[in-house]
Design an enzyme around this catalytic site. Structure first.
Site, PDB file in Angstrom:
ATOM      1  N   SER A 107       0.840  -1.208   0.000  1.00 61.06           N
ATOM      2  CA  SER A 107       0.000   0.000   0.000  1.00 61.06           C
ATOM      3  C   SER A 107       0.879   1.265   0.000  1.00 61.06           C
ATOM      4  O   SER A 107       0.514   2.271  -0.611  1.00 61.06           O
ATOM      5  CB  SER A 107      -0.982   0.010   1.176  1.00 61.06           C
ATOM      6  N   ASN A 108       2.039   1.194   0.641  1.00 65.13           N
ATOM      7  CA  ASN A 108       2.948   2.353   0.592  1.00 65.13           C
ATOM      8  C   ASN A 108       3.598   2.492  -0.778  1.00 65.13           C
ATOM      9  O   ASN A 108       3.805   3.602  -1.265  1.00 65.13           O
ATOM     10  CB  ASN A 108       4.009   2.260   1.695  1.00 65.13           C
ATOM     11  N   ASN A 155      13.471   4.561   5.134  1.00 68.02           N
ATOM     12  CA  ASN A 155      12.515   3.522   5.530  1.00 68.02           C
ATOM     13  C   ASN A 155      11.341   4.154   6.243  1.00 68.02           C
ATOM     14  O   ASN A 155      11.490   5.189   6.899  1.00 68.02           O
ATOM     15  CB  ASN A 155      13.206   2.522   6.461  1.00 68.02           C
ATOM     16  N   HIS A 186       8.427   3.330   9.154  1.00 62.83           N
ATOM     17  CA  HIS A 186       8.162   2.409  10.265  1.00 62.83           C
ATOM     18  C   HIS A 186       6.873   2.839  10.968  1.00 62.83           C
ATOM     19  O   HIS A 186       6.703   4.022  11.269  1.00 62.83           O
ATOM     20  CB  HIS A 186       9.347   2.417  11.242  1.00 62.83           C
TER      21      HIS A 186
HETATM   22  C1  GAR Z   1       3.917  -0.649   6.764  1.00 61.20           C
HETATM   23  O1  GAR Z   1       3.060  -0.405   7.848  1.00 61.20           O
HETATM   24  C2  GAR Z   1       5.356  -0.321   7.125  1.00 61.20           C
HETATM   25  O2  GAR Z   1       5.477   0.779   7.970  1.00 61.20           O
HETATM   26  C3  GAR Z   1       5.766  -1.600   7.829  1.00 61.20           C
HETATM   27  O3  GAR Z   1       5.232  -2.601   7.016  1.00 61.20           O
HETATM   28  C4  GAR Z   1       3.983  -2.150   6.476  1.00 61.20           C
HETATM   29  C5  GAR Z   1       3.926  -2.447   4.994  1.00 61.20           C
HETATM   30  O4  GAR Z   1       2.647  -2.177   4.466  1.00 61.20           O
HETATM   31  N1  GAR Z   1       7.192  -1.678   7.987  1.00 61.20           N
HETATM   32  C6  GAR Z   1       7.811  -2.151   9.085  1.00 61.20           C
HETATM   33  O5  GAR Z   1       7.212  -2.630  10.023  1.00 61.20           O
HETATM   34  C7  GAR Z   1       9.326  -2.034   9.056  1.00 61.20           C
HETATM   35  N2  GAR Z   1       9.895  -2.398  10.324  1.00 61.20           N
HETATM   36  P1  GAR Z   1       2.422  -2.052   2.903  1.00 61.20           P
HETATM   37  O6  GAR Z   1       3.045  -3.289   2.254  1.00 61.20           O
HETATM   38  O7  GAR Z   1       0.920  -2.018   2.719  1.00 61.20           O
HETATM   39  O8  GAR Z   1       3.076  -0.779   2.432  1.00 61.20           O
END
Ligand code: GAR
Length: 189
Positions: A15-16, A110, A112
């Protein structure tokens, strides 16, 4: 001048990734494009999103390589050939190794889903929820050899006092997408 070139690394839903790709498309991230999606999990949903945005993917199985440096070298060579200027980790659930840090150090950021240095690691939202915090948040930081430990670039607080972790996750993801787009735009400006 050509557009600034971004690589986005993801392991899951993406999603990011989508927020960044859409930010480039809409102009919210000015004069930039996502030229590469790097994914360490064949079959991850992010790959469908990359395809939808017409973004090239490099997907690999870490187990197929003898060492982390071996796959990171392949990724860095590909990024060199594409002219990548900024690497955005977006749910890439892997510690970046010396090969990538050596070649792209200072150009890797990154996101978080917590207010670092609280709740580092892979289960930040659940950890914070179980701890019972009342203010959650999102951090964007530079990537170095530590786990979730590089210099903080931006943060936003997400107050939540309800008891529904899915609702909380949705709030945090919404905050992530907005903060990542704004922060990348500032970094490139
Ligand atoms: C996000 O919430 C990101 O912040 C987290 O994984 C998710 C990915 O979501 N990252 C961590 O926890 C890193 N330590 P997405 O695949 O929907 O973007």
């Amino acid at each position: 001048m050509g557009k600034r070139k971004l690589a986005v690394f993801a392991s899951g839903s993406g999603s990011n990734f989508e927020a960044i790709a859409e930010g480039c498309r809409s102009g919210a991230i000015v004069d930039a494009e996502v030229v590469l999606c790097v994914c360490d999990r064949p079959g991850a949903k992010v790959l469908e999103r990359a395809e939808r945005f017409g973004v090239r993917s490099f997907v690999f199985s870490p187990k197929a390589y003898a060492t982390k440096s071996d796959f990171e070298r392949e990724i860095a060579d590909l990024m060199d050939s594409l002219g990548v200027e900024l690497v955005c980790l977006a749910g890439y659930m892997r510690i970046v190794g010396e090969e990538l840090l050596g070649r792209y150090g200072g150009k890797i950021v990154n996101i978080h889903p917590a207010l670092l240095p609280a709740f580092p690691g892979a289960h930040a939202i659940k950890d914070a929820f179980e701890y019972g915090v009342k203010v959650y948040g999102v951090t964007i930081h530079e990537v170095d050899a530590t786990l979730d430990g590089g210099r903080i670039i931006s943060q936003v607080a997400v107050p939540y006092e309800g008891g529904d972790i899915e609702e909380l996750e949705a709030e945090i993801h919404k905050a992530e997408h907005k903060l990542y787009v704004e922060t990348i735009n500032k970094i490139l400006a």
